[in-house]
Structures are given as C-alpha cells and as structure tokens.
Write a protein that holds these residues in place. Sequence first.
Motif, PDB file in Angstrom:
ATOM      1  N   VAL A   1     -56.530   1.548 -17.865  1.00 23.07           N
ATOM      2  CA  VAL A   1     -55.558   2.600 -17.561  1.00 23.07           C
ATOM      3  C   VAL A   1     -55.649   2.945 -16.078  1.00 23.07           C
ATOM      4  N   LEU A   2     -54.516   2.966 -15.413  1.00 21.94           N
ATOM      5  CA  LEU A   2     -54.421   3.396 -14.018  1.00 21.94           C
ATOM      6  C   LEU A   2     -53.687   4.726 -13.971  1.00 21.94           C
ATOM      7  N   GLU A   3     -54.331   5.738 -13.396  1.00 14.81           N
ATOM      8  CA  GLU A   3     -53.675   7.034 -13.224  1.00 14.81           C
ATOM      9  C   GLU A   3     -53.311   7.216 -11.761  1.00 14.81           C
ATOM     10  N   LEU A   4     -52.041   7.509 -11.509  1.00 13.88           N
ATOM     11  CA  LEU A   4     -51.552   7.766 -10.150  1.00 13.88           C
ATOM     12  C   LEU A   4     -51.625   9.262  -9.874  1.00 13.88           C
ATOM     13  N   GLY A   5     -52.113   9.632  -8.701  1.00 12.49           N
ATOM     14  CA  GLY A   5     -52.201  11.047  -8.350  1.00 12.49           C
ATOM     15  C   GLY A   5     -53.081  11.823  -9.314  1.00 12.49           C
ATOM     16  N   SER A   6     -54.327  11.382  -9.468  1.00  9.85           N
ATOM     17  CA  SER A   6     -55.217  11.980 -10.466  1.00  9.85           C
ATOM     18  C   SER A   6     -55.585  13.422 -10.166  1.00  9.85           C
ATOM     19  N   GLY A   7     -55.479  13.843  -8.897  1.00 11.45           N
ATOM     20  CA  GLY A   7     -55.886  15.207  -8.569  1.00 11.45           C
ATOM     21  C   GLY A   7     -57.364  15.402  -8.839  1.00 11.45           C
ATOM     22  N   ILE A   8     -57.717  16.502  -9.522  1.00 10.53           N
ATOM     23  CA  ILE A   8     -59.135  16.760  -9.782  1.00 10.53           C
ATOM     24  C   ILE A   8     -59.586  16.209 -11.127  1.00 10.53           C
ATOM     25  N   GLY A   9     -58.687  15.497 -11.844  1.00 12.42           N
ATOM     26  CA  GLY A   9     -59.154  14.637 -12.914  1.00 12.42           C
ATOM     27  C   GLY A   9     -59.015  15.073 -14.351  1.00 12.42           C
ATOM     28  N   PHE A  10     -58.318  16.175 -14.658  1.00 13.20           N
ATOM     29  CA  PHE A  10     -58.306  16.649 -16.044  1.00 13.20           C
ATOM     30  C   PHE A  10     -57.801  15.599 -17.033  1.00 13.20           C
ATOM     31  N   THR A  11     -56.597  15.061 -16.792  1.00 17.36           N
ATOM     32  CA  THR A  11     -55.992  14.135 -17.755  1.00 17.36           C
ATOM     33  C   THR A  11     -56.875  12.911 -17.972  1.00 17.36           C
ATOM     34  N   GLY A  12     -57.338  12.308 -16.906  1.00 17.28           N
ATOM     35  CA  GLY A  12     -58.142  11.104 -17.030  1.00 17.28           C
ATOM     36  C   GLY A  12     -59.461  11.346 -17.736  1.00 17.28           C
ATOM     37  N   ILE A  13     -60.135  12.445 -17.433  1.00 20.56           N
ATOM     38  CA  ILE A  13     -61.414  12.742 -18.075  1.00 20.56           C
ATOM     39  C   ILE A  13     -61.206  12.999 -19.563  1.00 20.56           C
ATOM     40  N   ALA A  14     -60.128  13.716 -19.916  1.00 19.65           N
ATOM     41  CA  ALA A  14     -59.838  13.964 -21.330  1.00 19.65           C
ATOM     42  C   ALA A  14     -59.593  12.648 -22.075  1.00 19.65           C
ATOM     43  N   ILE A  15     -58.874  11.718 -21.457  1.00 15.87           N
ATOM     44  CA  ILE A  15     -58.613  10.419 -22.082  1.00 15.87           C
ATOM     45  C   ILE A  15     -59.911   9.623 -22.217  1.00 15.87           C
TER      46      ILE A  15
END
Length: 452
Positions: free
Chosen positions: A269-283
């Motif tokens: 999974v590639l996340e664009l514009g992750s910011g501080i990471g909430f969505t990616g860490i939850a996934i």
Amino acid sequence: MFPPSPCPGQAQPGPSRWGPWRPLPARAARGEHRARPRGSRVRAPARTFPGSGPRRALPLRLLGGSSSGDCARRARGLAACPAVRCGAMAEPRPGLALRFQRLFLAARPLRSLPWPELEQSLRTAPDSALLADILHKTILHPLCVKYPPSAKYRRCFLTELIKKHESTAAEPLDELYDALADVLKEGESTHCYKNYLLVLLLIVNSKPMVCADPPLPSRVLQPTGDCVSLCESTALISGGTTGLVTWEAALHLAQWALENPSVFRDRTVLELGSGIGFTGIAICKTCQPRTFIFSDCHPRVLRQLGENIRLNGFIPEPAGTWSIQTESQGQEVEGENCQNPKVIVAELDWGSVTEKQLLGLRADVVIAADVVYDPEIILVLIGMLQKLSTSRADTKAPEVFIAFTIRNPATYQLFQAELDKVGIRWQMIAAHSSCNFLYDVQPDVTILQLFI
C-alpha cells in the motif's frame, strides 16, 4: 476502571451539602482507608473558574500545590482498593462512559461529546458514581496520563463536567476538583497527543455486518483492544504546513479501511500525503498489509511522521531505501507474516518523482486523504497518477482510493473534470451507515475510487 467506592473501614461522607466548611478530600483514591476525625475540617474559600460561573467551596489541594503525578497516583490508589478489586460496585451505565472515553481520548470537539445524555442520566438518578466513572475513563485513564490531550482541552472538559455535577443533587466529588487543580498548573504546549481507539465490525453468519440499530443484539461492534496514539500540533498551520494535524478525511478513510480489510491484506500500500500518519498506522494495525509505504514531501511532517510510527510500535525502514524495489525483493516478502508489515517512509514529491521510482514501489493499492483542496495541487496529483499508470503498463494497475472533504464545491468539480480530461474513470464509494463507528465524521467527506 471502576468508579471510586468506599473501602472497608473508610468513613462515609456526611449528609451536609457543600458550604463554607468542608472535609479534606477523600483519601480512598490514595489508598488511605482510616476514618478522618470529625474535628479536622478545613475552611476553604469559594473560587470561580473562568467562564464557569460561581463555584462552591473547593478542596484544600485545589488551592495549594499537588505534584504532577497526582493523576497517576490516584489511578494506582483506586486499583489498590479492595472493594474495587473485588468488583463490589457495578459499573453504572457503561455505554455512556465509554462514549465519553472514545471521544475524549481522541480530543474530538467538546460539543460532540454526549452531554445531553449525561444531563438526562443525572436528572433521572443523581449519582456521583457515573461522573467518577467518566473521570476515570477520561482524565485518569492510563492513555491520557501517558499521552495527554492539550491542557486547554482537558481544562474545558473538566470545567464542563463540574458544571454538570453541580447542577444535580449528587454528592460532592473531590476527584473532579483535584484533577482540575493538576491541569490548571500545566502550561500550554505547541503539541498534544490524541488517542484513537480502534473498532472492528463483527462477522455474523459469514456476512460482514455494518453498524446497525442497538436493539439488534447480533449487530455489534467489536473493539480491537488497540489504539493509534499520535503527537500532533495544537495549531492547524504550523511550520508553514497543515500536515501536522489529523484531518477529517483521514478518519473517514480509516473507517472505510477497517470495514474493508481485504482491500489491503497481504498487499503493498502506498499512501500519498500521509501527514502525521493516522490512516496508515490504523491500516497497519488492523488490515495486515504486506508493506505500507508512508509518503510526504515536507521535512517537518516526515520527521513527525517517523516519530508517530515508532510511537505505535513500528520500525520504519531507513531513509533512502524506498526508491527502487527489485522483483527479487518483491518476491522475498511475499510469504512474510503480515501481522507485522514492512513499513517504509518515503520523501515523495509528486512533481519530480519519476516513473522508474514509482515502478520501484510496486504498489498494489494507493490511498490519499485530504489532498484535494487546491487547484494547483490537483493538477500535480493527476500528473503523478498518470505516471503511476504508465509505470505499471505491463502489470495490473494499482487500485486508487482518495478521500477528501468538500470544502469548496468548485474545487471538487474541478478534480472530477480534470480526471475526465485525462481519461481516468472514477466512482464514488458508497457512504458509511448512519452510525459512524469510529468518530463523528462530517457528512461532506467522501471517497472516490479511481481507475488508472
């Protein structure tokens, strides 16, 4: 955690109401169970908190100095109480207290907390036990003690809780004022913590369930027992960027991901514009991806992103190793245990990234949240998506999901028009059920699936 309850041998509070004379604060929470002599009362002058109106007399410790570890000691003292250990007191109205806990720990807007339900409960049965339960599930919760929301947020929360308490005939609750005393001594900081408790849908009869009406007992939501803790900026714009806070679309996208884990399981999974990471860490914590690539372009955001990833128990790959992933490397991780996904943090500039670099990432799924808010950014984003499509000409193109808040309808329409212009098809993902199981997500947040 159970609400405070008198321990064996502890003096019971007298029938008198708050007035010019008050007993010293209760000792049960600190593990001191001896009855206090009747003559040891201390005069405490009435105080007023800003914006809260007149107040009754406050405990002595609110006027003096108590150490910064009081919250943790009160939590430990409560656990030491035999009556609590034995479960002597039933937990009152657990649903309401847990709702306060879930929203408070994530520092959601105070207006979104269930204050009307609390007022109704207190009118029906004035009882300090419910307020004590809420206090221990919020301010005194171990997550809040270790990773606290901003001092201003906690101060406003406690002030409102005290106002609800004083509007009833419930017995005085010293712990509320002790907690407020601790917060009032704290200075404001440029950063704070937010703790997002994760919830998954139960699967009943092999059918994925969606959030449903409470009367149906089979349709329940199962807490994962996990959370995402983030260090965020207290300002919306900090260091010249808006990427140091969690935005609504990130919550929305994470909620959708938790409902659809198969989209991410055993995939890159590639996340664009992750910011501080909430969505990616939850996934990473719930959907079992094989590899998750966080990306952003702002140095300060990347630094905070890395800290948050480590805060949640993941170890990101060293910088500079992300750009080219060979075929052999891709095969090597194919059979790995996705309970602990490989995590990479990449500095990715949409305008300058090359097709070769994107090919090296070998992304199966591409996601982004709140990246569609400016016409110039829209054009650069679509250009990058075209590169991504070209780089995978010989293999299956990645699935792309973009969540965004419709703040300006014209910007939203421009994004759709530019997608149509370059031949990228899109469809809107069906909205969540009326019961948002994660947080009070705004209704003007949507997700588009793009076919590149």
